[in-house]
Scaffold this active site. Structure first.
Site, PDB file in Angstrom:
ATOM      1  N   HIS A 110       0.860  -1.194   0.000  1.00 53.27           N
ATOM      2  CA  HIS A 110       0.000   0.000   0.000  1.00 53.27           C
ATOM      3  C   HIS A 110       0.896   1.244   0.000  1.00 53.27           C
ATOM      4  O   HIS A 110       1.970   1.240   0.612  1.00 53.27           O
ATOM      5  CB  HIS A 110      -0.911  -0.002   1.247  1.00 53.27           C
ATOM      6  CG  HIS A 110      -1.971   1.054   1.149  1.00 53.27           C
ATOM      7  ND1 HIS A 110      -1.726   2.374   1.434  1.00 53.27           N
ATOM      8  CD2 HIS A 110      -3.270   0.975   0.748  1.00 53.27           C
ATOM      9  CE1 HIS A 110      -2.836   3.067   1.217  1.00 53.27           C
ATOM     10  NE2 HIS A 110      -3.787   2.240   0.803  1.00 53.27           N
TER      11      HIS A 110
ATOM     12  N   GLU B  75      -3.785   1.518  -7.473  1.00 55.69           N
ATOM     13  CA  GLU B  75      -4.195   2.650  -6.631  1.00 55.69           C
ATOM     14  C   GLU B  75      -3.271   3.837  -6.904  1.00 55.69           C
ATOM     15  O   GLU B  75      -2.207   3.961  -6.269  1.00 55.69           O
ATOM     16  CB  GLU B  75      -4.053   2.283  -5.150  1.00 55.69           C
ATOM     17  CG  GLU B  75      -5.000   1.234  -4.656  1.00 55.69           C
ATOM     18  CD  GLU B  75      -5.330   1.456  -3.182  1.00 55.69           C
ATOM     19  OE1 GLU B  75      -6.514   1.572  -2.870  1.00 55.69           O
ATOM     20  OE2 GLU B  75      -4.410   1.540  -2.354  1.00 55.69           O
TER      21      GLU B  75
HETATM   22  C1  PEP Z   1      -6.702   3.340   0.054  1.00 54.36           C
HETATM   23  O1  PEP Z   1      -5.890   4.040   0.633  1.00 54.36           O
HETATM   24  O2  PEP Z   1      -6.489   2.119  -0.113  1.00 54.36           O
HETATM   25  C2  PEP Z   1      -7.925   3.958  -0.442  1.00 54.36           C
HETATM   26  C3  PEP Z   1      -8.489   3.398  -1.452  1.00 54.36           C
HETATM   27  O3  PEP Z   1      -8.364   5.080   0.207  1.00 54.36           O
HETATM   28  P1  PEP Z   1      -9.619   6.012  -0.170  1.00 54.36           P
HETATM   29  O4  PEP Z   1     -10.724   5.132  -0.685  1.00 54.36           O
HETATM   30  O5  PEP Z   1      -9.960   6.690   1.109  1.00 54.36           O
HETATM   31  O6  PEP Z   1      -9.129   6.975  -1.216  1.00 54.36           O
END
Ligand code: PEP
Length: 252
Positions: free
Chosen positions: A93, A163
Site C-alpha cells: 500500500h 491505486e
Molecule cells: C486506500 O488508501 O487504499 C484507499 C483506497 O483510500 P480512499 O478510498 O480513502 O481513497
C-alpha cells in the site's frame, strides 16, 4: 476471477473495538443478501480476531512483516495471520511504501504470505502522471521487482490493486477516470503477459482503489471491468460500503 472482490481497508480506524463492532455489524447486515461478491474487511490488527465470526465476510490484514519470526518489534508475521484464520493480506500500500516498504521488501512479504497459503492484494500506483509516460515505467518496475521469482502457479493467489497515489485519501486530487483505469489494466496485463503468459495475464484480477464511493463504484466495475475495488474512507461507513457491495453484487 468470476466473483467481484470488494475489500475494505480501514487503515488506523476506528479508534475503539466498540466502533469497529458497530461498523462490522452494519456491513454484516447488508452482506446477508450478497451472493456474487467476495467481501474482505481489513481492520487494524488489534481488532482482528475480535470481530463477529460469520461465513460471509473474510478478514484481511493491512500489511505483514517481511520476516518470518524473531526480533522485529511491532511486526506481525504471515504465520500469525494464518493462525488467526486471516485469508488475505494487503502488501505494498502506498502508505506502507511511504514508511519504508521497498519493492524488494514487498517481494519478501509476498513470499512469506505464499508460504503460509494466504491470498495477496499487491498495491501498485504512481505518485503522478507525467506527459512523457514515465509513470508507466514506474508501474512496470513495481511489478517486476515485487513479483521477482514468483511462479506462474503462485501468481494465482495474487490480485493487483491499481491505486494511483494522487487519487487516494482526503488529499486526493481526484479519483481516476474509468478510461485511465482501463488503460492501466491493459498495461498491467501486458506486463504480466510478458512476465508469464497470455493466460496468466487474462486471469489476473485487477482491482481499482482511490476515492471509491457508491457513486463511482459501478462505472469502475462495469465500464472499467475491474475485478473489484479497494475501498478506504467509505468502508468505514457501513451504509456507503453496503451500497458499494450491492452495486457489485448486481454485476454478472
Ligand atoms: C486506500 O488508501 O487504499 C484507499 C483506497 O483510500 P480512499 O478510498 O480513502 O481513497
Amino acid at each position: 476471477m468470476s466473483q467481484k472482490l470488494i475489500i475494505a481497508n480501514w487503515k488506523m480506524n476506528p479508534q475503539t473495538q466498540k466502533e469497529a463492532d458497530k461498523i462490522f455489524s452494519g456491513i454484516l447486515l447488508s452482506v446477508k443478501n450478497i451472493k456474487n461478491t467476495s467481501v474482505v474487511v481489513c481492520p487494524p490488527s488489534l481488532f482482528i480476531g475480535n470481530l463477529k465470526k460469520n461465513n460471509k465476510i473474510l478478514i484481511g490484514a493491512q500489511n505483514v512483516s517481511g520476516f518470518s519470526d524473531g526480533a522485529y518489534t511491532g511486526e506481525i508475521s504471515a504465520k500469525m495471520l494464518k493462525d488467526k484464520n486471516i485469508t488475505y493480506s494487503i502488501v505494498g500500500h502506498s502508505e506502507s511504501r511511504a514508511s519504508g516498504d521497498s519493492n524488494e521488501l514487498i517481494n519478501k512479504k509476498i513470499n512469506l504470505l505464499l508460504k503460509n497459503k494466504l491470498n495477496i492484494v499487491l498495491c501498485i500506483g504512481e505518485k503522478e502522471r507525467d506527459h512523457n509516460g514515465f509513470y508507466l515505467s514506474f508501474i512496470k518496475k513495481q511489478l517486476h521487482e515485487c513479483l521477482a521469482g514468483i511462479s506462474k502457479s503462485q501468481i494465482k493467489n495474487i490480485v493487483i490493486a491499481y491505486e494511483p497515489i494522487w487519487a487516494i485519501g482526503v488529499d486526493a486530487l481526484r479519483e481516476a477516470d474509468v478510461s485511465e483505469f482501463i488503460e492501466m489494466s491493459i498495461f498491467i496485463k501486458k506486463i504480466i503477459g510478458d512476465m508469464y503468459d497470455v493466460k496468466t495475464a487474462h486471469d489476473i484480477g485487477i482491482l481499482y482503489g482511490g476515492s471509491v464511493h457508491p457513486e463511482n463504484a459501478e462505472s469502475f466495475l462495469i465500464e472499467g471491468r475491474a475485478s473489484g475495488l479497494l475501498v478506504g474512507r467509505d468502508s468505514l461507513n457501513a451504509k456507503k460500503f453496503s451500497k458499494i457491495l450491492i452495486c457489485a453484487d448486481k454485476i454478472k
